[in-house]
Design an enzyme around this catalytic site. Structure first.
Site, mmCIF file in Angstrom:
data_model
loop_
_atom_site.group_PDB
_atom_site.id
_atom_site.type_symbol
_atom_site.label_atom_id
_atom_site.label_comp_id
_atom_site.label_asym_id
_atom_site.label_seq_id
_atom_site.Cartn_x
_atom_site.Cartn_y
_atom_site.Cartn_z
ATOM 1 C CG ASP A 182 -78.357 13.603 42.389
ATOM 2 O OD1 ASP A 182 -77.389 14.103 43.151
ATOM 3 O OD2 ASP A 182 -78.021 12.441 42.008
ATOM 4 C CG HIS A 183 -78.071 17.014 47.892
ATOM 5 N ND1 HIS A 183 -78.334 15.683 48.167
ATOM 6 C CD2 HIS A 183 -76.970 17.082 48.599
ATOM 7 C CE1 HIS A 183 -77.184 15.033 48.951
ATOM 8 N NE2 HIS A 183 -76.759 16.142 49.196
ATOM 9 C CG HIS A 191 -75.951 11.887 45.515
ATOM 10 N ND1 HIS A 191 -76.937 12.415 45.120
ATOM 11 C CD2 HIS A 191 -76.358 11.582 47.109
ATOM 12 C CE1 HIS A 191 -77.808 12.327 46.063
ATOM 13 N NE2 HIS A 191 -77.478 12.083 47.424
#
Ligand code: BG6
Length: 507
Positions: A196-197, A259
């Site tokens: 999950d950047h 996110h």
């Protein structure tokens, strides 16, 4: 906690090596890590994709990608030349079992040539339908478990094999569970890194430090002092040629379920007992488990969806979502979602969390606002402007920083009050640009640190929370498009918060 760590020797296999993600994010990040000498010489990247390419053709493609998408100072010829020597390519069809024995033997050759100690990362940067099949094939080919570097006695082997799974991780709870089961049938949970950047963003990592390395905020961080929390993720971009993907996703799946919930959990969690991966992730999941489930008849009151029509964003005229390539003219996919959540626990009971995320909004900004309660005693009601409550704003991007609004007396003979801000900016305090999220995340995986990756239970919990919403949204709404590109979203999103006597921050 680490001080300038260097990755161990390893091979990174990228499935989907000619795709957009590899070109935009992965290769530029791996190149930067090399440039900063954070990966050793015993390091190799093996790209795999459907196209037939020689190693040199692949290198050329990647060079162009780094030039186009890397940081401004990215490409210097000397670093590139040495980096390119570590880049290889293997073409093939991911569904074809014949690819995997070839992969195995290629890896063995590269292991021997580059002394990568049989440490391996498989990065799934493909379309999501390949995630499960690739994992199974890796298992069937006998390369999903750590192998012993040849010639070393078994007791001494420390070789590891890890798999990074890109998003989207499923498209609903059932498909996420199926994917988790498939992965678990081949890999141990400790080998699985779900990316999950947002967790790799410097400002998101700082949330733990801000909350738990300072003594002054934590005592106020609860329902006694906080009126509500707003998390806004606003993008000015549209779907950027990803219409076909986005049609099946929408804002709730694309941003909120992963996110935005990750950020929510970092704001809401209790202090962890330790900074170990599970220490942190245990507290995050506990917070999300206390999210109050939404009943079907509450969806309309608690959740809003929107889709942009044509409009003007940052001075440019842009088409509506349904005119974008790959999008159905009568699409019911939402490009905006806003919701109100309650966390029924001792810390947050009664404190609403308002979350919103949308594309083609007026401004590019992701921020968290902690709005404190009004002062209990109205000493200053005669002041010429109404007293505004304290707000702590954490700017995730851009203009990364933190500011605190408080009241101050305006200099002069009268008792006049103004709101002022104390402001911390990353740029001016620390200089330079924060590293790209993918650099940190790739390095963490090489180092075996999964703190900034999503654990199985967290991904499934995210889906559980949004499931009743997805069900309620099965039928496309009659009023799409319901916001103009370049605005702040549909009218109903304003009503969602204004019904509670509050308002979205003006950004
Ligand atoms: C991705 C979404 O995960 O995050 C995109 O699929 C979105 O639709 C992007 O634009 C936003 O990331 P960032 O880092 O630009 O905020």
């Amino acid at each position: 906690m680490r001080i300038e760590p260097t990755a161990p020797s390893c091979a990174v296999v990228i499935f989907g090596a000619t795709g957009d993600l590899t070109r935009r994010k992965l290769l530029p990040a791996l190149y930067r890590l090399t440039q900063q000498r954070l990966v050793p010489n015993e390091f190799v990247i093996l790209g795999s994709g459907r196209q037939t390419l020689s190693d040199d053709e692949f290198r050329e493609l990647m060079k162009n990608a780094i030039a186009e998408f890397g940081s401004d100072d990215a490409l210097d010829e000397a670093t590139w030349q040495s980096f390119a020597q570590h880049l290889f390519y293997l073409g093939g069809d991911f569904n074809d079992p014949a690819l995997y024995p070839q992969l195995k033997s290629k890896l063995e050759t590269l292991d021997a040539e580059f002394d990568t100690q049989s440490n391996r990362i498989f990065y799934l940067a493909t379309a999501p339908e390949f995630f499960g099949p690739i994992a199974k094939q890796l298992g069937a080919a006998g390369i999903s478990k750590p192998v012993r570097p040849s010639g070393k006695p078994a007791a001494k082997t420390k070789a590891w094999t890890r798999i990074i799974v890109e998003k989207p991780f499923g498209h609903d709870l059932a498909s996420a569970q199926t994917l988790n089961k498939t992965l678990a049938s081949v890999f141990d949970e400790s080998q699985i890194y779900r990316i999950d950047h947002y967790l790799g963003k410097e400002t998101v990592q700082n949330l733990l430090v801000f909350r738990f390395a300072n003594s002054i905020f934590e005592p106020l961080w609860n329902r006694q002092y906080i009126d509500h929390v707003q998390i806004t993720n606003a993008e000015t971009i549209g779907v950027e040629g990803r219409g076909a993907y986005y049609e099946k996703a929408g804002a709730l799946r694309d941003m909120i379920q992963n996110h935005v919930f990750q950020v929510t959990s970092l704001i809401a969690m209790e202090p962890p007992a330790s900074l170990s991966a599970n220490g942190v992730r245990d507290e995050k999941i506990k917070a999300m488990q206390s999210v109050r489930p939404l009943a079907a008849d509450q969806i309309a009151e608690f959740v809003v969806r929107g889709q942009y029509g044509p409009g003007t964003v940052l001075g440019d005229t842009v088409p509506g979502y349904s005119q974008e390539p790959g999008v159905a003219p009568d699409s019911g996919t939402e490009t905006f979602a806003a919701l109100k959540l309650y966390l029924d626990d001792w810390r947050w009971s009664g404190v609403p969390f308002y979350l919103r995320s949308g594309k083609r909004l007026q401004k590019h900004v992701t921020e968290i606002a902690i709005q404190f309660k009004e002062v209990p005693q109205r000493l200053f009601t005669n002041a010429d402007s109404p007293l505004q409550p304290n707000v702590l704003v954490i700017r995730i991007q851009p203009n990364e920083g933190i500011s605190l609004r408080f009241a101050a007396k305006l200099p002069g003979q009268a008792m006049r009050i103004r709101s002022v801000n104390m402001d911390f900016r990353y740029g001016s305090s620390f200089g330079g640009k924060p590293p790209e999220a993918y650099e940190r995340l790739l390095l963490d995986c090489m180092l075996g640190d999964s703190t900034l990756y999503a654990r199985r239970d967290m991904v499934e919990r995210g889906w559980e929370i949004v499931t009743p919403i997805l069900e309620a949204w099965k039928n496309p709404p009659p009023d799409f498009p319901n916001y103009e590109a370049g605005s702040w979203g549909p009218q109903a999103a304003f009503e969602l918060i204004e019904r509670d006597g509050r308002e979205w921050r003006k950004l």
